[in-house]
Design an enzyme around this catalytic site. Structure first.
Site, mmCIF file in Angstrom:
data_model
loop_
_atom_site.group_PDB
_atom_site.id
_atom_site.type_symbol
_atom_site.label_atom_id
_atom_site.label_comp_id
_atom_site.label_asym_id
_atom_site.label_seq_id
_atom_site.Cartn_x
_atom_site.Cartn_y
_atom_site.Cartn_z
ATOM 1 N N HIS A 26 1.513 4.399 -2.888
ATOM 2 C CA HIS A 26 1.550 5.871 -2.833
ATOM 3 C C HIS A 26 2.777 6.399 -3.579
ATOM 4 O O HIS A 26 2.691 7.382 -4.314
ATOM 5 C CB HIS A 26 1.565 6.350 -1.387
ATOM 6 C CG HIS A 26 0.261 6.156 -0.661
ATOM 7 N ND1 HIS A 26 -0.959 6.404 -1.247
ATOM 8 C CD2 HIS A 26 -0.017 5.737 0.603
ATOM 9 C CE1 HIS A 26 -1.931 6.151 -0.382
ATOM 10 N NE2 HIS A 26 -1.388 5.738 0.758
ATOM 11 N N HIS A 79 0.836 -1.207 0.000
ATOM 12 C CA HIS A 79 0.000 0.000 0.000
ATOM 13 C C HIS A 79 0.874 1.262 0.000
ATOM 14 O O HIS A 79 0.667 2.165 -0.819
ATOM 15 C CB HIS A 79 -0.898 -0.045 1.240
ATOM 16 C CG HIS A 79 -1.736 1.173 1.480
ATOM 17 N ND1 HIS A 79 -3.096 1.200 1.250
ATOM 18 C CD2 HIS A 79 -1.416 2.406 1.960
ATOM 19 C CE1 HIS A 79 -3.567 2.397 1.564
ATOM 20 N NE2 HIS A 79 -2.575 3.151 2.004
HETATM 21 ZN ZN LIG Z 1 -2.475 5.120 2.379
#
Ligand SMILES: [Zn+2]
Length: 278
Positions: free
Chosen positions: A185, A181
């Site tokens: 980004h 995750h």
């Molecule tokens: Zn996040």
């Protein structure tokens, strides 16, 4: 309590216990104006809610330890918030890593357990997507994985290609899925729940959100939504994010509960990344 459930946002939750953040939120239009400033005993740990501009959109974010936290775990640079369009900016349509190659280093104090998580997450990217994470030799533009804390399960990351050294922070108890995750980004992905079309698919349970945290559930208009909404995305908030009462803060649009995914990529995640990096 399953540690993963609160994962990335535990730190914010703890930091805001005792904070009182009220009406000023909507009364301020000045860019980057500080609208609340709560000081803790430790002067180095000052947090404040800020208003700013990101890619032309008014946003609310948290200033903490000199960093700008957006939607919990995305760290924006001062340059991004200054609206400098000539520089690298994060986002689905901007600031791609040249050639899809992301060079990285791992801080020497990371520890073998988290180093292994990084290796696993890198393998997921390198085998399933067009993005390639490559150990840095002498490249100027790269990601440094730093060790956040020995007790937390959180992470944070700069968004998109920034130029120069940028950061992903990993706590000791973060999951491999959350490492993926955070790397998402860095690739340029925002959170799935912030898509423009999210209200067709999810129902935000505003009454269950901690006081002062509602802005984390705002739609982010300035990004480009790729593919269909994917509630199982590894970039989706989980159902109890920022809950003040243990009740879900996000449900499906039909008011049923969903199960969040931090096991790894869904097909939708892979397709999105590959659309960004053909
Ligand atoms: Zn996040």
């Amino acid at each position: 309590m399953n540690k993963k459930i609160y994962g990335l946002f535990k730190a914010n939750k703890a930091a805001f216990a005792g904070f009182i953040i009220f009406a000023a939120l909507t009364s301020c239009s000045k860019s980057n104006e500080e609208i609340t400033a709560e000081t803790q005993a430790n002067a180095l740990n000052i947090e404040s809610i800020q208003k700013g501009q990101l890619n032309g959109q008014a946003i609310t974010y948290i200033k903490k330890d000199g960093k700008n936290f957006f939607q919990g775990d995305i760290v924006l640079t001062d340059q991004q918030l200054a609206g400098d369009n000539s520089a690298n900016k994060g986002g689905a349509t901007l600031s791609r890593w040249p050639g899809g190659k992301i060079y990285y280093t791992v801080a020497s104090n990371m520890g073998s357990i988290n180093a292994n998580k990084i290796t696993s997450a890198v393998s997921e990217y390198n085998t399933k997507t067009n993005v390639q994470w490559i150990p840095r030799t002498n490249q100027t533009n790269y990601v440094q994985f730093i060790f956040g804390s020995s007790s937390g399960a959180d992470g944070w990351a700069n968004i998109g290609y920034q130029g120069g050294k940028q950061t992903i922070s990993l706590d000791q108890y973060i999951s491999v899925g959350s490492v993926i995750h955070e790397m998402g980004h860095a690739v340029g992905l925002y959170h799935e729940h912030a898509r423009k079309d999210r209200d067709q698919y999810v129902s935000i349970q505003w009454n269950n959100i901690q006081d002062g945290q509602a802005y984390n559930f705002n739609i982010y208009n300035s990004g480009t939504d790729i593919g269909v909404f994917n509630i199982n995305s590894v970039m989706m908030y989980w159902p109890n994010s920022y809950s003040k009462n243990g009740q879900p803060t996000i449900k499906r649009a039909d008011n049923t509960n969903f199960t969040y995914n931090r096991n790894g990529f869904t097909t939708g995640d892979i397709n999105t990344i590959n659309a960004m990096y053909p």
